[in-house]
Design an enzyme around this catalytic site. Sequence first.
Site, short mmCIF file in Angstrom:
data_model
loop_
_atom_site.label_atom_id
_atom_site.label_comp_id
_atom_site.label_asym_id
_atom_site.label_seq_id
_atom_site.Cartn_x
_atom_site.Cartn_y
_atom_site.Cartn_z
N PHE A 1 -5.81 -31.75 15.14
CA PHE A 1 -7.05 -31.04 15.47
C PHE A 1 -8.23 -31.93 15.12
O PHE A 1 -8.38 -32.34 13.97
CB PHE A 1 -7.17 -29.72 14.71
CG PHE A 1 -8.39 -28.92 15.10
CD1 PHE A 1 -8.32 -27.99 16.13
CD2 PHE A 1 -9.60 -29.12 14.46
CE1 PHE A 1 -9.44 -27.27 16.51
CE2 PHE A 1 -10.73 -28.41 14.85
CZ PHE A 1 -10.64 -27.47 15.86
N LYS B 1 -17.17 -30.21 6.44
CA LYS B 1 -16.68 -29.10 5.59
C LYS B 1 -17.18 -29.17 4.14
O LYS B 1 -18.36 -28.95 3.90
CB LYS B 1 -15.15 -29.02 5.67
CG LYS B 1 -14.65 -28.64 7.08
CD LYS B 1 -13.22 -28.19 7.06
CE LYS B 1 -12.60 -28.08 8.45
NZ LYS B 1 -13.02 -26.90 9.19
N THR C 1 -31.44 -35.73 17.75
CA THR C 1 -32.73 -35.31 17.21
C THR C 1 -32.66 -35.09 15.70
O THR C 1 -33.33 -35.76 14.93
CB THR C 1 -33.23 -34.03 17.91
OG1 THR C 1 -33.49 -34.35 19.28
CG2 THR C 1 -34.51 -33.51 17.27
N ASP D 1 -9.62 -38.97 10.25
CA ASP D 1 -10.39 -37.73 10.28
C ASP D 1 -10.15 -37.01 8.95
O ASP D 1 -9.11 -36.40 8.73
CB ASP D 1 -9.91 -36.89 11.48
CG ASP D 1 -10.62 -35.54 11.57
OD1 ASP D 1 -11.17 -35.08 10.57
OD2 ASP D 1 -10.61 -34.95 12.67
#
Lengths: 486, 486
Positions: free
Chosen positions: B194, B331, B355, B300
């Site tokens: 994931f 997280k 931004t 990851d």
Amino acid sequence: MQYPMKRAFSKVSFPKYNKPEIRTEIPGPRSKQLLSEMNVLQETRTINFFMNTAKSQGTYAVDADGNVILDVFGHIASLPLGYNHPAMAEAASKPEWLPFLLQRHALGVQPPEEWPRELRETLMRVAPKGCSEVLTTCGCGSSANENAFKAAFIWKRARERHGSEPTKKELQTCMQNEAPGSPQKSILSFEKCFHGRTLGCLSATRSKPIHKVDIPAFPWPVCPFPRLSYPLEENQRENREEEDRCLTRVEQVIHTHPIPVAGIIVEPILAEGGDHAATPYFYQQLRRIATNNGIAFIVDEVQTGCGATGKFWAHEYWQLDNPPDIVTFAKKMQVSGFFLKGEFRPAQAYRIYNTWMGDPLRMLQLDVITNVIEQDNLLKLVSDTGNFLKPELERISRENPYLIANVRGKGTFLAFDMPNGESRDQFLFEMRQKGVHMGGCGENTVRLRPPLIFCQQDATVLLETLETVVKNMKVSGNHRESAPTH
Amino acid sequence: MQYPMKRAFSKVSFPKYNKPEIRTEIPGPRSKQLLSEMNVLQETRTINFFMNTAKSQGTYAVDADGNVILDVFGHIASLPLGYNHPAMAEAASKPEWLPFLLQRHALGVQPPEEWPRELRETLMRVAPKGCSEVLTTCGCGSSANENAFKAAFIWKRARERHGSEPTKKELQTCMQNEAPGSPQKSILSFEKCFHGRTLGCLSATRSKPIHKVDIPAFPWPVCPFPRLSYPLEENQRENREEEDRCLTRVEQVIHTHPIPVAGIIVEPILAEGGDHAATPYFYQQLRRIATNNGIAFIVDEVQTGCGATGKFWAHEYWQLDNPPDIVTFAKKMQVSGFFLKGEFRPAQAYRIYNTWMGDPLRMLQLDVITNVIEQDNLLKLVSDTGNFLKPELERISRENPYLIANVRGKGTFLAFDMPNGESRDQFLFEMRQKGVHMGGCGENTVRLRPPLIFCQQDATVLLETLETVVKNMKVSGNHRESAPTH
């Protein structure tokens, strides 16, 4: 957590600064020192100066060298109430904000009990006409558009299955990224549009090569966006022809592109691409084309939303019979996300979802923002300031036709063109040296993105500085003496 | 803005709650009322209960009905220090935080003057070995991975051009989403992984069909991820064979897949897909394969990072000679972004940019988090708690082999399997009714994701509740009495 809807914020004044105060070049020695420190760790060439945020006030940014700078760029259109607005400071001092400061929530698992009320009373209070839901909030404008695309794809496939659940074959093939589970579907967008920089968004974005090159992209269709001639009143026939040309192309592409179109995404003003807008007629026809072809009509209000055009949503100017299916937002809203019609909510759970799903703390800010916009009648202030500013810019354009052209926009969401990118960049640099911070967009465009509290006095400072800089550029010949590009 | 590195936080105690206190079913009447209010506006089927965040403390969440619940899920692994940690509360009360609360910065244009120091002293202080830069911070884990993919693609194409700028043809074709400007390049990922839900991330994600179906995906390659047998000590030969099988397939895919691989992305523990990990050998070989083939090696650590495995970064367990090229985080870090080796910074500006580029306010939280982790020696606490908890779970598994199997993980980042999805969901429901909030992942897995302050006393509450629930499930026969799937 919620503020009374009709609380009197009192007209706020910002007495601290009313004109630029320049002590050093910009960036000054302290900003340059910080640039060199930071450059070891991160790209810095995009940074104009570092801020002393605590000292900044109202429409004036104070930089790390103590320069007081009128901020007409506002963090790329992301500063709704200026700096350290007293209503925001008062609200933030309340103990109700603290729990949202000390930890982040997974809003899809164990949200705070205040969240339904915030959705209803803060976000839905400003929901665009026709949008009955807000799904979901997220972390930036790109994520909002990515999720809007997903909602459009899911809606389109559900329609094609007549509402049935995905088939076994679809559930299997999607795990291999293969059709039919990973369908051949596309989002149609427009030349010079900007919808974000993640891989899905970037496949729709068509602003500049440097944004796109070297990154894989979905082979989605792009159509020309009308290039209007200004002033609009004097070019109605040509502009209508230009818009019809683009609309014809949209219909052609929908009927011939090898990858079926699930959604059309468009900005009310193509801001990064050079502040190009079409007339309401174009958007009305685009909405009609989308409806007739069973395509989601997505309006990207990330930059135009939250009041800067004089309406809360810029697409209110279009007066659509049938509202947009999806409206995305970020920037001045401080939270990002998208509004939608109920039929665009996926039938199954866990389809549009992530861990944080935004940040409730920034929602508390939005609550203050929407209250101040209402109490202080800021949409009227934006219109009034724009109505003062735009004719003045048009006058300067008439007096300097080879330097300033195509003045355009609504409210204080204004722009004009300069002869080329070099003169535009030179102009922005000179303005900054005189204490006015502005931004560019497109090839040769200057864009105004002040906070909503930007008033006539601020506009006067901007105009006086601009006239001085333009005069100097004329004298020095530091620009190309040719007809302005378009 | 910065806290002294060696400040004494004093061992923090959370006297307020030390066991669950249950007043209603969960979700209770108040949570149900809020669910029905919210469901008008947004999907709610993923929500377990609403929180009274202000009353929550330490490892205990208080819900809207006043239930006091031991939180072993922690907002999907996003709660590092538990609720309302006194060090966080003390820091947040300082006036230095206020400017970051009242407005958001465009960090790539006019960042606060504190930003370089925060990057250096907060983020780089915990940078994985070998990563010399952090580019960029962003709004969620998906955005971090999207930008990591972009960095890998840009790096790969620059290498292929031997460092030259993009060609004119590339700059032209990318605007049409066509090669060579929009290159045929891929990210290789693993079954059950994931990496997020935006369209680029989702093309790498292979967790569940409901995450992927109906959304267009890039035709990127997927490889099998080792399915180890537990306990590891008793299955070393089979596990090595399984890992070699997967590694062989990775090499095959790299050499045969029609879309050249620019990056490999892998989680230290495939968390959403069911908490599957490989041994350090597998990751060492994967790193070697990436290096030998000129492919970026992306780790990851969105869910595994920030201490929950007993190391700050889970990949420290691998003891790589050559560190990862890119490490992504979110997280528990409260900010998202990615660390990288210097050679992965794009040569041109404005390529990885947006931004907000994250939120400096959440960086101030991270500053407190990293300080508390250090001062209170939380990595040791995590290891100690895990060393108590895991053998107890293994004992319960031995005593209930058809209900609890494959106990695995590091630190308090633990998991076990149940017979099937129904019994797992029933187990989670019953645990929650007894005041212990846990999460599932994969098909039939229970995952532990407590905050780092989770201690032996908390673990004892968890274990006692778990044994009661398991006993009831055995008595009621409310599960399939067959060999556990794994």
